[in-house]
Motif scaffolding. Structure first.
Motif, mmCIF file in Angstrom:
data_model
loop_
_atom_site.group_PDB
_atom_site.id
_atom_site.type_symbol
_atom_site.label_atom_id
_atom_site.label_comp_id
_atom_site.label_asym_id
_atom_site.label_seq_id
_atom_site.Cartn_x
_atom_site.Cartn_y
_atom_site.Cartn_z
ATOM 1 N N SER A 204 -77.985 -33.962 31.977
ATOM 2 C CA SER A 204 -77.283 -34.977 32.147
ATOM 3 C C SER A 204 -76.610 -34.882 33.812
ATOM 4 C CB SER A 204 -75.907 -35.223 31.145
ATOM 5 O OG SER A 204 -75.244 -36.098 31.577
ATOM 6 N N PRO A 205 -76.682 -35.919 34.417
ATOM 7 C CA PRO A 205 -76.126 -35.884 35.886
ATOM 8 C C PRO A 205 -74.797 -35.838 36.038
ATOM 9 C CG PRO A 205 -76.971 -38.201 35.374
ATOM 10 C CD PRO A 205 -77.083 -37.362 34.218
ATOM 11 N N LEU A 276 -83.355 -35.268 24.314
ATOM 12 C CA LEU A 276 -82.925 -34.443 25.550
ATOM 13 C C LEU A 276 -83.557 -34.548 26.564
ATOM 14 C CD1 LEU A 276 -81.743 -31.073 23.752
ATOM 15 C CD2 LEU A 276 -80.488 -33.205 24.325
ATOM 16 N N ASP A 277 -85.132 -34.693 26.398
ATOM 17 C CA ASP A 277 -85.986 -34.796 27.524
ATOM 18 C C ASP A 277 -85.677 -36.215 28.101
ATOM 19 O OD1 ASP A 277 -88.513 -34.580 29.121
ATOM 20 O OD2 ASP A 277 -89.302 -35.974 27.560
ATOM 21 N N VAL A 278 -85.647 -37.226 27.738
ATOM 22 C CA VAL A 278 -85.577 -38.557 28.213
ATOM 23 C C VAL A 278 -84.390 -38.854 29.006
ATOM 24 C CG1 VAL A 278 -84.702 -39.904 26.429
ATOM 25 C CG2 VAL A 278 -86.268 -41.135 27.968
ATOM 26 N N ALA A 279 -83.043 -37.997 28.353
ATOM 27 C CA ALA A 279 -81.716 -38.159 28.985
ATOM 28 C C ALA A 279 -81.842 -37.602 30.424
ATOM 29 C CB ALA A 279 -80.844 -37.386 28.181
ATOM 30 N N ARG A 280 -82.661 -36.539 30.566
ATOM 31 C CA ARG A 280 -82.491 -36.161 32.172
ATOM 32 C C ARG A 280 -83.126 -37.181 33.234
ATOM 33 N NH1 ARG A 280 -86.251 -30.864 30.944
ATOM 34 N NH2 ARG A 280 -87.528 -32.224 30.210
ATOM 35 N N TRP A 324 -84.562 -47.811 21.966
ATOM 36 C CA TRP A 324 -84.862 -48.319 23.129
ATOM 37 C C TRP A 324 -84.764 -47.540 24.231
ATOM 38 C CZ3 TRP A 324 -86.286 -52.344 20.741
ATOM 39 C CH2 TRP A 324 -85.838 -53.103 19.845
ATOM 40 N N ASP A 325 -84.582 -46.437 24.135
ATOM 41 C CA ASP A 325 -84.610 -45.297 25.131
ATOM 42 C C ASP A 325 -86.308 -44.992 25.219
ATOM 43 O OD1 ASP A 325 -82.138 -45.383 25.561
ATOM 44 O OD2 ASP A 325 -81.429 -43.730 24.375
ATOM 45 N N PHE A 326 -87.007 -45.271 24.140
ATOM 46 C CA PHE A 326 -88.393 -44.826 24.292
ATOM 47 C C PHE A 326 -89.708 -45.880 24.045
ATOM 48 C CE2 PHE A 326 -85.357 -41.890 21.879
ATOM 49 C CZ PHE A 326 -85.789 -40.724 22.485
ATOM 50 N N TRP A 336 -86.429 -49.736 31.725
ATOM 51 C CA TRP A 336 -85.484 -48.612 30.823
ATOM 52 C C TRP A 336 -86.139 -47.714 30.183
ATOM 53 C CZ3 TRP A 336 -81.033 -46.706 31.611
ATOM 54 C CH2 TRP A 336 -80.419 -45.886 30.604
ATOM 55 N N GLY A 337 -86.159 -46.468 30.169
ATOM 56 C CA GLY A 337 -86.718 -45.381 28.946
ATOM 57 C C GLY A 337 -88.044 -45.194 29.319
ATOM 58 N N SER A 338 -88.597 -44.309 28.388
ATOM 59 C CA SER A 338 -89.931 -43.630 28.551
ATOM 60 C C SER A 338 -90.856 -44.645 27.382
ATOM 61 C CB SER A 338 -90.130 -42.137 27.922
ATOM 62 O OG SER A 338 -89.774 -42.286 26.677
ATOM 63 N N LYS A 339 -92.071 -44.481 27.382
ATOM 64 C CA LYS A 339 -92.848 -45.047 26.628
ATOM 65 C C LYS A 339 -93.409 -44.239 25.331
ATOM 66 C CE LYS A 339 -97.159 -44.292 29.714
ATOM 67 N NZ LYS A 339 -97.795 -45.186 30.701
ATOM 68 N N LEU A 340 -92.638 -43.274 25.077
ATOM 69 C CA LEU A 340 -93.182 -42.449 23.783
ATOM 70 C C LEU A 340 -93.343 -42.963 22.598
ATOM 71 C CD1 LEU A 340 -93.322 -39.655 22.555
ATOM 72 C CD2 LEU A 340 -90.753 -39.827 22.226
ATOM 73 N N LEU A 341 -92.465 -43.885 22.109
ATOM 74 C CA LEU A 341 -92.920 -44.606 20.940
ATOM 75 C C LEU A 341 -93.881 -45.735 20.842
ATOM 76 C CD1 LEU A 341 -89.392 -44.999 19.471
ATOM 77 C CD2 LEU A 341 -90.972 -43.066 19.086
#
Length: 614
Positions: A204-205, A276-280, A324-326, A336-341
């Motif tokens: 986390s920043p 934890l990965d996407v939060a970085r 929504w983070d994925f 916003w977010g990654s496209k994991l899902l």
């Protein structure tokens, strides 16, 4: 020949007869020669018998040492005995819950289930290879299992040559305590989990996540609390609401029915710390960095034989953030977010998140982690008795902050109503800074323990951890949108939301300026008492217990319920394949409805919440 002296000659020889004496002497000497040879032969025989006896003794000792495990390096003194039980098998490790005040929704596997695998991969010839790595905790240690009494399915069985035939046969084996409950942990390189914890300062920043990764994801131990949780002993931690990736993995490591044989597994757990990965990278401009590890994971697992058995439909993972983070669709920096899902591989797996999508089928919501992680059933029951007996001095309470820039938010109106009512306890939260009381578990618990009802509107997202803090405090939740709980936690909360909560449509507060206090005062006291008992009964269902010191349990916590529901989902799917019953085709836009449907109802039928999910 032995020589004798004169004094040694036999006295029986006739005196004066030289020849007779000579013959007697010769006979005597011949007799002694024979005795000498006999003695030597007897000595040789004794030596041979001794050698034979010694060899037999050594052989017996060697067999005994081998059977005792003395020759199995590192296992000295351990005897392995496979017992044959003539009596009925012992009862299951887990027993029924002691407190079940209301029925939860069945862990229906149809709630969120992909309709068809991207890669069907029904490879009937697949069998686990000795060269395949065993399940591990990613620390190089192979996980032990309890599948010793789980035979392969008999020839000609109804399961045929299916790659999951052994798993279904195990589920039918009544002598196997773990039959139908085995979990195989997919081995992953450390970059997918352990490395993130080791480099926690980069998670986390602006937050020191290293303190929250301690104690298996529970965070630092809390003490005191100024009455909020005093008298309950250990079990209270400063837990981050997004630490579920670590918490769930640590519990999986201690799961009673792990197996290192994927063909026996009822489900496959993928220990990828997606949250934890996407939060970085969420607040950065590098979109590729957000997707890098997700794409790497999809490539890593999709080529493995465990995946090919069902195209990944028996796999599940945990991502301790909202859906929504994925779910990024475009690749613009502003997205916003990654496209994991949205990846084909992830669409086949079951994703356990803290907030699911009402319009997708590949994720399921499980509770946010709270600060309470009891180490025993007694700690849990003590807490339930404590909150049930509390003297609640306020009718309702609210912990929040007005959001004037958010047209959809009703928090400002609730703050105003709470300030105007002497029956309300208000905790105004700050959006930033270290003095935010709403970030203090002790402050939140004191507030909620003082109140009969807790107001829980939507904030930055539909769901929030305070909903589970309220249940933990024995405070009856008041929701203003069904997406805050009713269409989310279908495995952990009752289908009938009126049994444990109050629903006031947020539009009534926003447009009609409905009085929350008036609505709550209209509820009869006897109904309030039943609702509070129901809420207290739900505490185990929304709690992640500390399994490190637990020797025995009679209560299913949030982890147990989630794992059992995943297994039920996979087993139902497998049995449907065997019986030739195709899985019901579901329409994704109605995914929020499926857990709510009654007997004979269809997703297309009208529902009062339809306008809220258009």
């Amino acid at each position: 020949m032995k020589r004798h002296n004169a004094g040694d000659l036999p006295l029986s020889a006739p005196a004066g007869d030289g020849s007779g004496g000579k013959r007697a002497v010769e006979k005597e000497e011949e007799a002694e020669d024979k005795m000498d040879k006999y003695d030597k032969g007897r000595i040789r025989c004794s030596r041979l018998c001794f050698l034979f006896a010694l060899a037999a003794t050594v052989s017996i000792l060697a067999r005994h040492c081998y059977a005792a495990g003395l020759g199995r390096g590192g296992n000295a003194g351990v005897v392995r005995i496979e017992a044959v039980h003539a009596s009925p098998p012992p009862p299951s490790v887990r027993q029924d819950r002691k407190i079940v005040p209301i029925a939860r929704r069945e862990p229906s596997v149809s709630d969120h289930s992909p309709s068809a695998p991207v890669d069907a991969g029904d490879d009937a010839s697949w069998k686990p290879s000795a060269s395949e790595p065993a399940a591990s905790d990613n620390g190089g240690k192979t996980t032990s299992s309890k599948e010793k009494h789980s035979p392969s399915p008999p020839r000609g069985s109804k399961y045929g040559g299916r790659p999951f035939a052994r798993a279904l046969a195990s589920a039918d084996n009544k002598n196997d305590l773990c039959g139908g409950q085995y979990i195989y942990v997919q081995e992953l390189p450390a970059r997918f989990n352990k490395d993130m914890v080791q480099h926690c300062d980069k998670l986390s920043p602006w937050t020191d996540m290293c303190r929250y990764t301690t104690n298996g994801g529970f965070g630092p131990l809390l003490r005191g609390g100024k009455g909020a949780f005093q008298g309950t002993g250990a079990g209270w931690y400063d837990t981050d609401e997004h630490a579920l990736d670590i918490i769930f993995h640590e519990r999986i490591k201690r799961y009673e029915c792990l197996t290192d044989d994927p063909s026996l597994a009822a489900a496959v757990f993928v220990p990828f710390y997606a949250g934890l990965d996407v939060a970085r990278h969420l607040w950065g401009n590098n979109v590729s960095a957000r997707d890098e590890l997700a794409l790497d994971l999809a490539h890593h697992i999709a080529g493995r034989p465990e995946w090919r058995a069902m195209g990944g439909r028996d796999h599940f993972f945990v991502a301790g953030r909202t859906t929504w983070d994925f779910r990024r669709k475009a690749d613009g920096q502003a997205e916003w977010g990654s496209k994991l899902l949205n990846l084909p591989a992830a669409q086949n797996m079951t994703a356990l998140v803290v907030e699911a999508s009402p319009w997708h089928l590949n994720d399921v919501a499980i509770p946010y982690p709270t600060a309470f992680h009891p180490a025993s059933d007694e700690d849990l029951f003590f807490w339930q008795d404590r909150v049930r007996a509390l003297n609640r001095t306020h009718l309702f309470s609210f912990a929040g902050v007005a959001r004037p820039g958010d047209a959809k938010s009703i928090e400002g109106r609730l703050v105003d109503q709470c300030k105007e009512s002497p029956a309300c306890a208000l905790m105004e939260c700050s959006t930033t800074g270290p003095d935010n009381k709403c970030e203090s578990p002790a402050s939140v618990m004191r507030l909620f323990q003082s109140s009969t009802f807790c107001l829980l509107p939507r904030a930055g997202t539909d769901t929030s951890r305070p909903a589970f803090d309220a249940v933990l405090a024995g405070c009856i939740p008041v929701f203003f949108h069904p997406a805050s709980a009713y269409v989310q936690y279908s495995w952990h909360l009752p289908k009938s939301h009126t049994d444990y909560s109050v629903y006031i449509p947020e539009e009534d507060v926003r447009s009609k300026n409905a009085s929350v206090e008036e609505r709550l005062r209209k509820i009869p006291p006897e109904v309030v008492g039943k609702m509070r008992d129901a809420v207290v009964g739900l505490i185990p269902s929304v709690t992640y217990s500390d399994a490190t010191s637990r020797l025995e349990t009679t209560v299913k916590d949030a982890f147990d319920i989630a794992v059992a529901a995943v297994i039920s989902k996979v087993t139902k799917l497998r049995r449907g394949i065997v019986d030739g019953r195709p899985e019901e085709e579901k329409i994704e836009r109605y995914s929020w409805k499926y857990p709510l449907l009654g007997e004979g109802q269809k997703a297309e039928d009208p529902h009062e919440w339809d306008p809220l999910f258009n």
